[in-house]
Design a protein around this motif. Structure first.
Motif, PDB file in Angstrom:
ATOM      1  N   GLU A   2      -2.479  12.675 -11.891  1.00 59.70           N
ATOM      2  CA  GLU A   2      -2.833  13.267 -10.599  1.00 59.70           C
ATOM      3  C   GLU A   2      -1.662  14.085 -10.065  1.00 59.70           C
ATOM      4  O   GLU A   2      -0.510  13.691 -10.185  1.00 59.70           O
ATOM      5  N   HIS A   3      -1.993  15.210  -9.464  1.00 62.44           N
ATOM      6  CA  HIS A   3      -0.998  16.097  -8.861  1.00 62.44           C
ATOM      7  C   HIS A   3      -1.449  16.486  -7.465  1.00 62.44           C
ATOM      8  O   HIS A   3      -2.631  16.432  -7.155  1.00 62.44           O
ATOM      9  N   GLU A   4      -0.491  16.925  -6.632  1.00 62.53           N
ATOM     10  CA  GLU A   4      -0.801  17.520  -5.345  1.00 62.53           C
ATOM     11  C   GLU A   4       0.293  18.527  -5.010  1.00 62.53           C
ATOM     12  O   GLU A   4       1.356  18.540  -5.631  1.00 62.53           O
ATOM     13  N   LEU A   5       0.013  19.378  -4.045  1.00 64.97           N
ATOM     14  CA  LEU A   5       1.007  20.320  -3.548  1.00 64.97           C
ATOM     15  C   LEU A   5       1.692  19.689  -2.343  1.00 64.97           C
ATOM     16  O   LEU A   5       1.046  19.038  -1.522  1.00 64.97           O
ATOM     17  N   ARG A   6       3.013  19.882  -2.254  1.00 66.54           N
ATOM     18  CA  ARG A   6       3.776  19.364  -1.114  1.00 66.54           C
ATOM     19  C   ARG A   6       4.685  20.490  -0.615  1.00 66.54           C
ATOM     20  O   ARG A   6       5.271  21.218  -1.400  1.00 66.54           O
ATOM     21  N   ALA A   7       4.788  20.604   0.702  1.00 69.27           N
ATOM     22  CA  ALA A   7       5.519  21.711   1.324  1.00 69.27           C
ATOM     23  C   ALA A   7       7.027  21.506   1.328  1.00 69.27           C
ATOM     24  O   ALA A   7       7.519  20.401   1.527  1.00 69.27           O
ATOM     25  N   GLU A   8       7.727  22.624   1.115  1.00 69.82           N
ATOM     26  CA  GLU A   8       9.166  22.726   1.383  1.00 69.82           C
ATOM     27  C   GLU A   8       9.270  23.693   2.565  1.00 69.82           C
ATOM     28  O   GLU A   8       8.621  24.734   2.568  1.00 69.82           O
ATOM     29  N   TYR A   9      10.075  23.343   3.547  1.00 63.21           N
ATOM     30  CA  TYR A   9      10.168  24.146   4.758  1.00 63.21           C
ATOM     31  C   TYR A   9      11.396  25.044   4.742  1.00 63.21           C
ATOM     32  O   TYR A   9      12.359  24.776   4.023  1.00 63.21           O
ATOM     33  N   ASP A  10      11.330  26.118   5.557  1.00 68.10           N
ATOM     34  CA  ASP A  10      12.473  27.012   5.698  1.00 68.10           C
ATOM     35  C   ASP A  10      13.711  26.202   6.047  1.00 68.10           C
ATOM     36  O   ASP A  10      13.620  25.135   6.676  1.00 68.10           O
ATOM     37  N   ASP A  11      14.874  26.717   5.657  1.00 65.14           N
ATOM     38  CA  ASP A  11      16.140  26.029   5.901  1.00 65.14           C
ATOM     39  C   ASP A  11      16.281  25.633   7.367  1.00 65.14           C
ATOM     40  O   ASP A  11      16.035  26.433   8.267  1.00 65.14           O
ATOM     41  N   GLY A  12      16.655  24.390   7.574  1.00 58.91           N
ATOM     42  CA  GLY A  12      16.850  23.887   8.917  1.00 58.91           C
ATOM     43  C   GLY A  12      15.598  23.341   9.574  1.00 58.91           C
ATOM     44  O   GLY A  12      15.684  22.708  10.623  1.00 58.91           O
ATOM     45  N   SER A  13      14.445  23.575   9.004  1.00 58.14           N
ATOM     46  CA  SER A  13      13.191  23.083   9.578  1.00 58.14           C
ATOM     47  C   SER A  13      12.815  21.744   8.968  1.00 58.14           C
ATOM     48  O   SER A  13      13.155  21.451   7.824  1.00 58.14           O
ATOM     49  N   THR A  14      12.102  20.962   9.744  1.00 57.44           N
ATOM     50  CA  THR A  14      11.563  19.701   9.244  1.00 57.44           C
ATOM     51  C   THR A  14      10.065  19.694   9.526  1.00 57.44           C
ATOM     52  O   THR A  14       9.581  20.464  10.352  1.00 57.44           O
ATOM     53  N   PRO A  15       9.328  18.814   8.866  1.00 55.06           N
ATOM     54  CA  PRO A  15       7.889  18.748   9.109  1.00 55.06           C
ATOM     55  C   PRO A  15       7.551  18.411  10.563  1.00 55.06           C
ATOM     56  O   PRO A  15       6.465  18.723  11.040  1.00 55.06           O
ATOM     57  N   GLN A  16       8.479  17.808  11.278  1.00 55.46           N
ATOM     58  CA  GLN A  16       8.224  17.420  12.657  1.00 55.46           C
ATOM     59  C   GLN A  16       8.381  18.583  13.636  1.00 55.46           C
ATOM     60  O   GLN A  16       7.948  18.482  14.784  1.00 55.46           O
ATOM     61  N   ASP A  17       9.013  19.675  13.223  1.00 55.42           N
ATOM     62  CA  ASP A  17       9.176  20.837  14.103  1.00 55.42           C
ATOM     63  C   ASP A  17       7.812  21.477  14.352  1.00 55.42           C
ATOM     64  O   ASP A  17       7.071  21.737  13.400  1.00 55.42           O
ATOM     65  N   PRO A  18       7.470  21.743  15.610  1.00 55.63           N
ATOM     66  CA  PRO A  18       6.150  22.309  15.906  1.00 55.63           C
ATOM     67  C   PRO A  18       5.937  23.700  15.317  1.00 55.63           C
ATOM     68  O   PRO A  18       4.803  24.098  15.064  1.00 55.63           O
ATOM     69  N   ASP A  19       7.019  24.434  15.064  1.00 53.82           N
ATOM     70  CA  ASP A  19       6.888  25.785  14.514  1.00 53.82           C
ATOM     71  C   ASP A  19       7.438  25.881  13.087  1.00 53.82           C
ATOM     72  O   ASP A  19       7.860  26.947  12.642  1.00 53.82           O
ATOM     73  N   ALA A  20       7.454  24.755  12.373  1.00 56.78           N
ATOM     74  CA  ALA A  20       7.978  24.731  10.999  1.00 56.78           C
ATOM     75  C   ALA A  20       7.189  25.679  10.102  1.00 56.78           C
ATOM     76  O   ALA A  20       5.962  25.675  10.119  1.00 56.78           O
ATOM     77  N   GLN A  21       7.911  26.485   9.346  1.00 58.24           N
ATOM     78  CA  GLN A  21       7.304  27.442   8.421  1.00 58.24           C
ATOM     79  C   GLN A  21       7.491  26.947   6.992  1.00 58.24           C
ATOM     80  O   GLN A  21       8.601  26.553   6.607  1.00 58.24           O
ATOM     81  N   VAL A  22       6.430  26.997   6.206  1.00 60.63           N
ATOM     82  CA  VAL A  22       6.508  26.583   4.808  1.00 60.63           C
ATOM     83  C   VAL A  22       7.223  27.667   4.014  1.00 60.63           C
ATOM     84  O   VAL A  22       6.843  28.835   4.042  1.00 60.63           O
ATOM     85  N   LYS A  23       8.278  27.271   3.329  1.00 56.28           N
ATOM     86  CA  LYS A  23       9.030  28.178   2.457  1.00 56.28           C
ATOM     87  C   LYS A  23       8.328  28.303   1.113  1.00 56.28           C
ATOM     88  O   LYS A  23       8.183  29.392   0.576  1.00 56.28           O
ATOM     89  N   ALA A  24       7.900  27.157   0.578  1.00 56.22           N
ATOM     90  CA  ALA A  24       7.203  27.148  -0.717  1.00 56.22           C
ATOM     91  C   ALA A  24       6.398  25.870  -0.852  1.00 56.22           C
ATOM     92  O   ALA A  24       6.730  24.844  -0.252  1.00 56.22           O
ATOM     93  N   SER A  45       6.376  15.816   4.715  1.00 54.75           N
ATOM     94  CA  SER A  45       5.914  17.201   4.550  1.00 54.75           C
ATOM     95  C   SER A  45       4.416  17.260   4.285  1.00 54.75           C
ATOM     96  O   SER A  45       3.814  16.317   3.791  1.00 54.75           O
ATOM     97  N   ALA A  46       3.858  18.400   4.642  1.00 56.39           N
ATOM     98  CA  ALA A  46       2.414  18.604   4.474  1.00 56.39           C
ATOM     99  C   ALA A  46       2.037  18.599   2.996  1.00 56.39           C
ATOM    100  O   ALA A  46       2.847  18.950   2.131  1.00 56.39           O
ATOM    101  N   THR A  47       0.809  18.190   2.736  1.00 56.94           N
ATOM    102  CA  THR A  47       0.287  18.207   1.368  1.00 56.94           C
ATOM    103  C   THR A  47      -1.018  18.997   1.336  1.00 56.94           C
ATOM    104  O   THR A  47      -1.689  19.163   2.358  1.00 56.94           O
ATOM    105  N   ARG A  48      -1.331  19.464   0.157  1.00 53.07           N
ATOM    106  CA  ARG A  48      -2.600  20.162  -0.094  1.00 53.07           C
ATOM    107  C   ARG A  48      -3.096  19.705  -1.456  1.00 53.07           C
ATOM    108  O   ARG A  48      -2.330  19.239  -2.289  1.00 53.07           O
TER     109      ARG A  48
END
Length: 73
Positions: A2-24, A45-48
């Motif tokens: 089984e696999h899933e996608l998991r987010a990496e956020y822009d430098d300095g951002s965390t999943p808890q930041d309301p304006d967090a941007q996914v880097k990859a 981090s978010a998953t898809r």
């Protein structure tokens, strides 16, 4: 496997930041925190679904994608 996608956020951002941007989006195995490329990801981090891999417009990790293709039929 089984696999899933998991987010990496822009430098300095965390999943808890309301304006967090996914880097990859990275591919992880079985709800893991380590991407197939070796990057450690935040447990919050978010998953898809891996079905979104290859969707136009998603910033995807090329290394994870190449390794994922080798593991899937």
């Amino acid at each position: 496997m089984e696999h899933e996608l998991r987010a990496e956020y822009d430098d300095g951002s965390t999943p808890q930041d309301p304006d967090a941007q996914v880097k990859a989006w990275h591919v992880v195995r079985q709800e893991g925190m380590t991407a197939m490329c070796g990057r450690e990801l935040d447990p919050g981090s978010a998953t898809r679904t891996v079905d979104d891999w290859g969707t136009s417009g998603l910033p995807l990790c090329h290394s994870c994608g190449a390794l994922y293709l080798r593991e899937t039929p």
